[in-house]
Design an enzyme around this catalytic site. Structure first.
Site, short mmCIF file in Angstrom:
data_model
loop_
_atom_site.label_atom_id
_atom_site.label_comp_id
_atom_site.label_asym_id
_atom_site.label_seq_id
_atom_site.Cartn_x
_atom_site.Cartn_y
_atom_site.Cartn_z
N ASP A 451 0.83 -1.21 0.00
CA ASP A 451 0.00 0.00 0.00
C ASP A 451 0.86 1.26 0.00
O ASP A 451 2.08 1.22 0.29
CB ASP A 451 -0.90 -0.04 1.26
CG ASP A 451 -2.21 0.71 1.08
OD1 ASP A 451 -2.34 1.51 0.13
OD2 ASP A 451 -3.11 0.49 1.90
N ASP A 519 -10.92 2.08 -3.13
CA ASP A 519 -11.47 1.83 -1.78
C ASP A 519 -12.99 1.88 -1.80
O ASP A 519 -13.64 1.53 -0.81
CB ASP A 519 -10.94 2.89 -0.80
CG ASP A 519 -9.59 2.50 -0.22
OD1 ASP A 519 -9.24 1.31 -0.29
OD2 ASP A 519 -8.89 3.38 0.30
C1 DGJ Z 1 -5.86 1.79 2.05
C2 DGJ Z 1 -6.31 0.59 1.27
O1 DGJ Z 1 -6.85 0.97 0.05
C3 DGJ Z 1 -7.29 -0.21 2.11
O2 DGJ Z 1 -7.76 -1.32 1.39
C4 DGJ Z 1 -6.62 -0.64 3.39
O3 DGJ Z 1 -5.58 -1.52 3.08
C5 DGJ Z 1 -6.10 0.57 4.14
N1 DGJ Z 1 -5.26 1.38 3.29
C6 DGJ Z 1 -5.32 0.15 5.36
O4 DGJ Z 1 -4.75 1.20 6.01
#
Ligand code: DGJ
Length: 698
Positions: A451, A519
């Protein structure tokens, strides 16, 4: 196939349906001749004979060069801007041409700046995607060279009355939405100044003449960049009406990189494809090329994953994850991923990034016991990391505050309470690589969700003579780390995530196995996001989760499991809901959907996509995937009004003489009817959805 003209100064690259041609004139200007349907060397010779226009106030070269540089009789925005302490601009002389295999290399030299420039063209066998990039080298024994701009390529479109530009725009939670605008006079620029690809735009454009192309017909020209840092793609209409697309890494014309004497640098690829079969044809060409030459191990279908983020947030523990894993395994998921919160003192987003050891309160025995239990349940095990970041509240930051990007004298800007590590520093990059490497050694981990949750803001580097290099070198270091980790752990798959879809591009996709699309897991919004995403990238990398209803994260929308599953089945299916709260009936239904997805998975992940009806309105939308004799149609209805039956969905790309049988009902469908009259979906009410599995029977 690459052919060279009789004079050794013109070249023709041809794929199955398109050709690309260029030539050198007597003064060594490299001129564009053709990007369009397949032609022959005789056609190239005819095109080469056309004289350049001569106007007193216009440049004969603008709009005609393969790679416009700064200097000489040129006014258009250059692809290349260089300077030395004594000179600026480029005046080049041709050096050599080399056509070997599927790659053409043309080398030039500027005696004044000692710049050596090589332009690369590659056309892989059986594909129409032309890959272009450039290598710049400083051949001076003693003088440094500064490169202010070095685009990967400039693409020239044929002269037409007007052009329409398609782009994928967005923001967090609303990525890759398709929009089309007429190309006006001047420049239309998209890009990112954020240090990563960004949620704002996918690095892709498509252009169709006179706005006349559709999904299945019309000429479409499309370009996409393979770079995961800041970037720029400019579509420009020059005074004479010529339209060019120029792009590459870096957003501003200021301090891209420096080349010490003897040093060289290679730009990322800016690829282009031309299709005579509309936007759908262009997407199909992009998908086939990525599956064959970009995405690692694309022949292996991606497993159905479970991810705990929306279910448990930062509140994770071994027992609770194991309980989720048992339910996930029972409904048929194949990969269980523990998201954020397992490491350091990461009990919220305020602390812990940088400390990549399991939190002893939450995982007192480390990650290995959970990973082994997950494996014993028949699933693979994955884990979330965000290695390029640090929370000021972390052991890492307390030990090495100088490792974060920062501008001396200024308070660092925090987003989500975190700072960006300066990966351009060799010691930081080595540390990051070692942390992930050790993590992968510490437990049987099959999958890493990588991430990146904030953009660059304080891109300073105290003590560094040319801190601007951080923008490119961070990404280059990331690529190097991923490449070495993949080599050291060949069975581990990687997901690219950046707060959803903030780092999706051909560069990251050449070293990751799938991406987190957004997201936003609302199944209705997702249809629009997926519609845009699929313009460039195949379903094989487009992760999509089924989460809880009402959608707690975004909009409170209530939707059926059916609608949520069919929406997510258009990509790499995952589940992200809180299975601990799903009823027995919901778990049963989920198991059925997952089993059905496994049946259609090869067709979805490897088949040819046809976008049958776009998700733009209340009416039905649908996609079709075809692979060999198998056809899968996914259809959705947003809202039915006045009891009006949903319009039938017309299928595409079938042999009209064929007969198909529905694998669920046994109903026989004649392809000619499906193509012309359509498939009756029976969708009704609000947020309805259906899957149709057809197999050719004659
Ligand atoms: C952003 C990601 O897009 C989410 O799926 C998740 O992993 C969060 N970060 C966790 O902090």
């Amino acid at each position: 196939m690459i052919e060279t003209g009789a004079d050794g100064r013109s070249w023709l690259l041809s794929g199955p349906t398109s050709s690309y041609a260029l030539r050198l004139d007597d003064e060594d200007h490299l001129l564009h001749l053709h990007w369009g349907p397949r032609i022959t060397l005789a056609d190239v010779a005819a095109l080469a004979g056309a004289p350049l226009p001569q106007w007193s106030f216009e440049s004969p070269l603008d709009g005609r060069e393969e790679y416009p540089v700064e200097g000489g009789p040129r006014f258009a925005e250059p692809a290349l801007i260089v300077r030395t302490p004594d000179a600026r601009g480029t005046g080049w002389a041709f050096g050599s041409a080399r056509a070997a295999g599927d790659e053409l290399r043309l080398a030039f030299r500027d005696p004044v700046t000692a710049l050596s420039l090589t332009l690369h063209y590659r056309l892989r066998d059986g594909h129409d995607v032309v890959e272009r990039w450039a290598t710049v080298a400083n051949t001076s024994p003693d003088t440094p060279l500064e490169v202010l701009r070095a685009d990967s390529a400039t693409w020239t479109l044929p002269v037409r009355g007007s052009w329409r530009l398609s782009q994928l725009h967005g923001r967090w939670g609303a990525e890759s939405r398709l929009t089309r605008v007429p190309v006006g006079h001047g420049a239309h620029t998209i890009g990112s100044r954020r240090g990563h690809t960004g949620h704002g735009h996918l690095p892709w454009v498509a252009l169709d003449a006179d706005g006349a192309a559709g999904e299945e017909h019309g000429e479409v020209y499309s370009c996409a960049l393979a770079w995961s840092g800041s970037w720029r793609l400019a579509t420009r209409r020059l005074p004479d009406g010529t339209v060019q697309v120029t792009g590459g890494w870096g957003h501003d014309d200021t301090g891209l990189f420096r080349l010490a004497p003897g040093e060289s640098r290679t730009t990322p690829v800016l690829a282009g494809v031309r299709s005579a079969e509309g936007f759908g044809g262009a997407s199909a060409a992009w998908h086939a090329w990525q599956l064959a030459h970009v995405i690692p191990s694309a022949a292996q279908d991606r497993p159905v994953l479970y991810n705990s983020w929306e279910a448990t947030g930062f509140e994770v523990s071994e027992a609770q994850q194991l309980a989720l894993a048992r339910r996930a395994a029972a409904i048929g998921t194949e990969l269980f991923v523990v998201d954020d919160g397992w490491f350091g003192r990461r009990t919220s987003d305020r602390a812990g990034l940088g400390d990549w050891w399991p939190n002893p309160d939450r995982f007192p025995r480390g990650l290995a016991p959970l990973a082994e239990e997950v494996r014993a349940l028949g699933m693979r095990f994955g884990v979330w990391v965000e290695p390029e970041m640090v929370n000021p509240d972390s052991d890492l930051y307390r030990a090495h505050p100088e490792w974060a990007q920062h501008v001396p004298g200024r308070a660092p800007t925090e987003f989500r309470n975190q700072l960006v590590l300066n990966l351009a520093r060799a010691d930081v990059a080595a540390f990051v690589e070692e942390q992930v490497h050790r993590l992968l050694e510490s437990a049987p981990i099959d999958y890493v969700k990588w991430d990146f949750n904030r953009s660059f803001t304080d891109a300073g580097w105290p003590g560094q003579a040319f801190p601007e290099r951080l923008w490119i070198d961070h990404v280059a270091a990331l690529y190097g780390i991923l490449d070495r980790l993949r080599a050291a752990h060949p069975s581990v798959a990687f997901e690219s995530c950046s707060g959803g879809g903030g780092r999706i591009d051909l560069g990251i996709l050449s070293r990751t196995d799938q991406v987190w699309t957004s997201d936003n897991t609302d199944p209705a919004d997702r249809l629009a996001i997926q519609h845009g995403f699929g313009q460039l990238h195949p379903a094989r990398v487009m992760a999509a989760w089924v989460t809880d209803s009402p959608n707690e994260q975004l909009n409170g929308r209530v939707s059926s499991l059916r609608f949520r599953f069919v929406s997510a089945m258009a990509g790499v299916l995952g589940v992200g809901g809180d299975l601990a709260r799903w009823s027995a009936a919901e778990l049963d239904e989920a198991r059925e959907w997952i089993s059905r997805y496994k049946e259609i998975r090869p067709v979805v992940q490897r088949g040819r996509l046809h976008r049958l009806l776009p998700p733009d309105g209340a009416g039905p939308s649908a996609v079709q995937y075809s692979l060999g004799d198998e056809v899968v149609v996914l259809a959705w209805l947003r809202a039915q009004s006045f009891g009006q039956p949903a319009a039938p969905v017309r299928l595409r790309g079938l042999d009209p003489g064929a007969v198909y049988v529905c694998q669920d009902t046994g109903q026989v469908h004649r392809a000619a009817v499906l193509l012309h009259h359509g498939l009756r979906t029976g969708l009704r009410g609000d947020l309805d959805a259906a899957v149709f599995r057809l197999r050719r029977a004659g």
